[in-house]
Motif scaffolding. Sequence first.
Motif, PDB file in Angstrom:
ATOM      1  N   ARG A 111     -17.791  10.846 -78.265  1.00  0.00           N
ATOM      2  CA  ARG A 111     -17.377   9.440 -78.178  1.00  0.00           C
ATOM      3  C   ARG A 111     -16.649   9.012 -79.439  1.00  0.00           C
ATOM      4  O   ARG A 111     -16.998   9.443 -80.548  1.00  0.00           O
ATOM      5  CB  ARG A 111     -18.594   8.530 -77.964  1.00  0.00           C
ATOM      6  N   PRO A 145     -14.146   9.689 -74.383  1.00  0.00           N
ATOM      7  CA  PRO A 145     -14.775   8.393 -74.109  1.00  0.00           C
ATOM      8  C   PRO A 145     -14.756   7.514 -75.361  1.00  0.00           C
ATOM      9  O   PRO A 145     -15.193   7.932 -76.433  1.00  0.00           O
ATOM     10  CB  PRO A 145     -16.207   8.776 -73.710  1.00  0.00           C
ATOM     11  N   THR A 146     -14.244   6.318 -75.203  1.00  0.00           N
ATOM     12  CA  THR A 146     -13.990   5.456 -76.365  1.00  0.00           C
ATOM     13  C   THR A 146     -14.527   4.057 -76.121  1.00  0.00           C
ATOM     14  O   THR A 146     -14.400   3.511 -75.025  1.00  0.00           O
ATOM     15  CB  THR A 146     -12.483   5.380 -76.667  1.00  0.00           C
ATOM     16  N   HIS A 208     -15.949   3.437 -71.024  1.00  0.00           N
ATOM     17  CA  HIS A 208     -14.691   3.741 -71.724  1.00  0.00           C
ATOM     18  C   HIS A 208     -13.824   2.492 -71.658  1.00  0.00           C
ATOM     19  O   HIS A 208     -13.078   2.290 -70.699  1.00  0.00           O
ATOM     20  CB  HIS A 208     -14.007   4.924 -71.034  1.00  0.00           C
TER      21      HIS A 208
END
Length: 504
Positions: A111, A145-146, A208
């Motif tokens: 992440r 994934p952010t 996300h």
Amino acid sequence: MAPAERALTCLVTGATGYVGGRLVPELLAAGHRVRVLTRSPRKLRDRPWIGQVEVAEGDASDEDAVARACEGVDVLYYLVHSLGSGPEFEATERRTAEVVAGASREAGVGRLVFLGGLEPEDEELSPHLRSRTEVARVLLDSGVPTVVLRAAIVLGSGSVSFEMLRYLTERLPVMVTPRWVHSRIQPIAVRDVLRYLVGVATLPPDVHRSFDIGGPDVMDYATMMQRYAEVTGLPRRRILPVPIFTPSLSSHWVGVITPVPAAIARPLVESLRNTVVCKEHDIAQYVPDPPEGLLGFDEAVRLAVLKVRNNAVDTRWTGASVPGAPSDPLPSDPDWAGGSLYLDERTRETDATPDALWRVVEGIGGETGWYSFPLAWEVRGWLDRAVGGVGLRRGRRDPADLYVGDALDWWRVEELDEGRLLRLRAEMRLPGLAWLEFHVERADSGRTRLRQKATFHPLGLLGQLYWWSVSPFHGVVFGSMIRNITRAAEALGEKGTRPRDRAA
């Protein structure tokens, strides 16, 4: 912070900065493993948590360094920025974000977490907010994934936004102000920012997106100044907005009144003309609000001011080096290359103990002063501010103790060997590189010796002219400095207290 269900390996970029320096201990308290990426490991040497983290040396724009730092990382916190680094800062920020995004994808980082800025609707973004938006886009498009946390002004002791607010309000009972003082803002307390940053580390991979984060209060900057005055017991401020203040003029005005240099103030001032208010509070679905609610503006200010007054500020915006400040090794280092080098070296023995002398040396600057013609130092500080430098107003993080990397008026602590050596690097506007060193040692006579050395490496003809124009005054400035420091140490030994600044 309650321990996490699963310990994660977290990489924090920007750990020498304001938010990053506070996030590291919060992640450790939550039970996570922490690695920090920094260009200057020495700046972290004196942090109380340094023995609990892994340090990776390198620049966030260096692909190889970032790739090495990303190995085995579960969560990467992107907290770097190029604020105040010049007109190319947007391109610099985009390239750095692309490097980090690519390295994270290749290393299989679980992440990315980015602290960005709130985005107003139907308004032209300031360059600073536009750059924050572009960095968010790069990270969200990375394939990793952010989570992007979008905030307006962060309120906390030592933050650049809080320092601007504090000094403008405290120093100006009557203010002729730009129109941006009436833009709507939703500030947030730094403790709530940290709670969100830690909380999103354990979100599932399918989360996300961006989240707006803000405190419970929405107001304009003028109201923020009035409420700051009320919380701190100041009389009500008279605020007179005028339309003639351009961003450039406003930033210089802020640079003169506050400790924030114009180069850093300008992008912040330009952002204040935008409406920065949360459009949603979806983050509460994943990181619930505390039972007592988010910290309001008045309480955030009260706590921040209390920390400042108690000298308990954990990190400050000045912890990050001023853009453009010299980062070269000392001229005495073996790999120094070329150029003239000018020295002013002085030695003085004293009957004071080494401990007393070191206490005076380590306590120099800030409210104590520089033991040599306070008015001359003040004038030099004002001249530096006038040309966009940092001046003397950054002061000290703590009145007695120094860490490597601390800002100290217009200096930066470059090296500190407890009881023996203090080396300061100048961050004022100069046509060259400058250092000031203090060595405390035992003399052959058995007395205590102070060696004081000023070093200047001129850049070009202007640097040469600068040195020769100021060198006639060195006998007065540096001569009285070493003399008064040793006298103060002798007085300290007699009275057990550190004297205030003295004239020659």
